[in-house]
Design a protein around this motif. Structure first.
Motif, PDB file in Angstrom:
ATOM      1  N   THR A  47       0.828  -1.208   0.000  1.00 63.00           N
ATOM      2  CA  THR A  47       0.000   0.000   0.000  1.00 63.00           C
ATOM      3  C   THR A  47       0.857   1.251   0.000  1.00 63.00           C
ATOM      4  N   SER A  48       0.304   2.316  -0.567  1.00 67.78           N
ATOM      5  CA  SER A  48       0.946   3.633  -0.480  1.00 67.78           C
ATOM      6  C   SER A  48       0.292   4.477   0.604  1.00 67.78           C
ATOM      7  N   GLU A  49      -0.803   3.960   1.171  1.00 66.55           N
ATOM      8  CA  GLU A  49      -1.520   4.678   2.231  1.00 66.55           C
ATOM      9  C   GLU A  49      -1.035   4.153   3.582  1.00 66.55           C
ATOM     10  N   LEU A  50       0.191   4.490   3.925  1.00 63.07           N
ATOM     11  CA  LEU A  50       0.866   3.883   5.071  1.00 63.07           C
ATOM     12  C   LEU A  50       1.379   4.965   6.018  1.00 63.07           C
ATOM     13  N   THR A  51       1.070   4.802   7.296  1.00 65.12           N
ATOM     14  CA  THR A  51       1.554   5.711   8.337  1.00 65.12           C
ATOM     15  C   THR A  51       2.261   4.911   9.409  1.00 65.12           C
ATOM     16  N   ALA A  52       3.462   5.342   9.766  1.00 66.11           N
ATOM     17  CA  ALA A  52       4.201   4.737  10.873  1.00 66.11           C
ATOM     18  C   ALA A  52       4.072   5.637  12.097  1.00 66.11           C
ATOM     19  N   VAL A  53       3.681   5.057  13.227  1.00 66.84           N
ATOM     20  CA  VAL A  53       3.615   5.787  14.497  1.00 66.84           C
ATOM     21  C   VAL A  53       4.694   5.190  15.393  1.00 66.84           C
ATOM     22  N   VAL A  54       5.639   6.022  15.798  1.00 70.59           N
ATOM     23  CA  VAL A  54       6.905   5.541  16.352  1.00 70.59           C
ATOM     24  C   VAL A  54       7.062   5.946  17.815  1.00 70.59           C
ATOM     25  N   THR A  55       7.578   5.027  18.613  1.00 67.46           N
ATOM     26  CA  THR A  55       7.869   5.339  20.015  1.00 67.46           C
ATOM     27  C   THR A  55       8.950   6.414  20.112  1.00 67.46           C
ATOM     28  N   VAL A  56       8.876   7.221  21.163  1.00 70.08           N
ATOM     29  CA  VAL A  56       9.847   8.314  21.331  1.00 70.08           C
ATOM     30  C   VAL A  56      10.400   8.287  22.763  1.00 70.08           C
ATOM     31  N   ALA A  57      10.846   7.102  23.195  1.00 69.17           N
ATOM     32  CA  ALA A  57      11.384   6.966  24.546  1.00 69.17           C
ATOM     33  C   ALA A  57      12.860   6.586  24.555  1.00 69.17           C
ATOM     34  N   ASP A  58      13.477   6.469  23.390  1.00 66.25           N
ATOM     35  CA  ASP A  58      14.879   6.053  23.322  1.00 66.25           C
ATOM     36  C   ASP A  58      15.767   7.055  24.062  1.00 66.25           C
TER      37      ASP A  58
END
Length: 337
Positions: A47-58
């Motif tokens: 798919t081109s309709e793709l969203t990544a939601v990423v952790t921000v605790a590093d």
């Protein structure tokens, strides 16, 4: 401050115009690190309709240094997600390598040592634009990324957990450890939490989850990449309320430095413990990673999910997902819905 003007220079995938490209289902993939990169490498084929939601605790390595020195979101997992969305073209492969390049001086100890080029680029865009989401959009446009990358929260997060320590006399006590880097090698965590407890979720991420056809959670480090999405109150509510179908992707290796002694079913029990209101539609697992199928199916049923078994691991000794095999499994799951 805003210093750039004009429309965002979106770059279509090589060889296809916008009208020619089949969009596919709208998918949101959540996680962090190598696990999220694996799912994105597979999903971008569908798919081109793709969203990544990423952790921000590093808080380790280059990301930890930039977070501490500049007060920004840790960019490392966001960089890896962007790199995974690069097209398999000369343009995409080149920018993927640029983003992943790490500086290493011959003598060692230089200020740029171990910094990833992509981390520096992302932080530069954040400083110029004053907006984390806008900066990631510009980075994605430069790379020709097939999809968008969003942080799960607009503020840096800290993971804190309790670990049971056994004294020489046989007694055990709970000790609190703080930081993703330390929690990732803790062995067995208890009472995991995010700080600040009421941190705001990224609004654009919440909207993407609401409008998705499918939400894919995992694979990834269970306590530090997968579980945090269910620990953030606004995001947990969005994941529970979305009309989208939900697919939980299991890891290939269960007994790790972070999940010592845990089975595949134990991983599902953890999600149930921390987010009892969360349900999934499908749990995807490689049969080699499930030691007791009956127990695993009972645990999946506890969260309302059907178990789908598929060989999604790459050939070789390392427990990593193969993008083509994982894409095939996702395609079957999405099609059968």
């Amino acid at each position: 401050m805003g210093v750039l003007t004009g429309p965002l220079p979106l770059i279509p995938p090589a060889g296809l115009t916008g009208s020619q490209q089949a969009k596919g289902p709208t998918v949101v993939a959540l996680g962090g690190g190598h696990g999220l990169s694996a799912s994105l490498s597979a999903l971008r084929l569908l798919t081109s309709e793709l969203t990544a939601v990423v952790t921000v605790a590093d808080d380790g390595g280059s990301s930890g240094r930039l977070r501490e020195e500049y007060g920004v979101l840790p960019p490392g997992d966001l960089r890896m997600a962007l790199s995974a969305l690069c097209d398999d073209t000369d343009w995409g492969r080149t920018w993927r390598d640029v983003m992943q390049h790490r500086f290493r001086s011959a003598r060692g100890g230089a200020s740029l040592d171990e910094h990833a080029m992509g981390n520096l680029l992302i932080v530069t865009l954040w400083e110029l634009l004053g907006d984390a989401v806008a900066g990631l959009k510009w980075a994605g446009a430069l790379l020709g990324a097939r999809g968008q990358v969003l942080p799960m929260s607009t503020v840096p997060l800290t993971i804190e957990g309790d670990v049971r320590v056994t004294a020489p006399d046989g007694t055990s006590t709970l000790t609190t450890i703080t930081g993703q880097a330390r929690c990732a090698v803790a062995g067995s965590l208890e009472s995991v939490r995010l700080l600040p407890g009421q941190a705001p979720a990224c609004v654009e991420a919440l909207t993407a989850i609401e409008l998705a056809d499918w939400v894919v959670l995992g694979p990834g480090s269970w306590y530090t990449s997968v579980l945090p999405h269910l620990l953030l109150p606004e995001m947990r509510q969005a994941l529970c309320d979305t009309p989208a179908k939900r697919c939980l992707t299991m890891n290939l290796a269960m007994d790790t430095k972070e999940t010592s002694g845990m089975s595949a079913a134990d991983h599902l029990h953890v999600l149930r413990e921390y987010a009892p209101e969360f349900n999934a539609d499908v749990v995807l697992a490689d049969p080699a990673s499930v030691s007791d199928l009956a127990e695993f199916e009972r645990a999946a049923g506890m969260i309302g999910a059907e178990v789908v078994l598929g060989r999604v691991g790459a050939s070789g000794r390392r427990p990593v997902h193969d993008p083509l095999r994982l894409a095939t499994a996702y395609q079957d799951i999405f099609g059968n819905s």
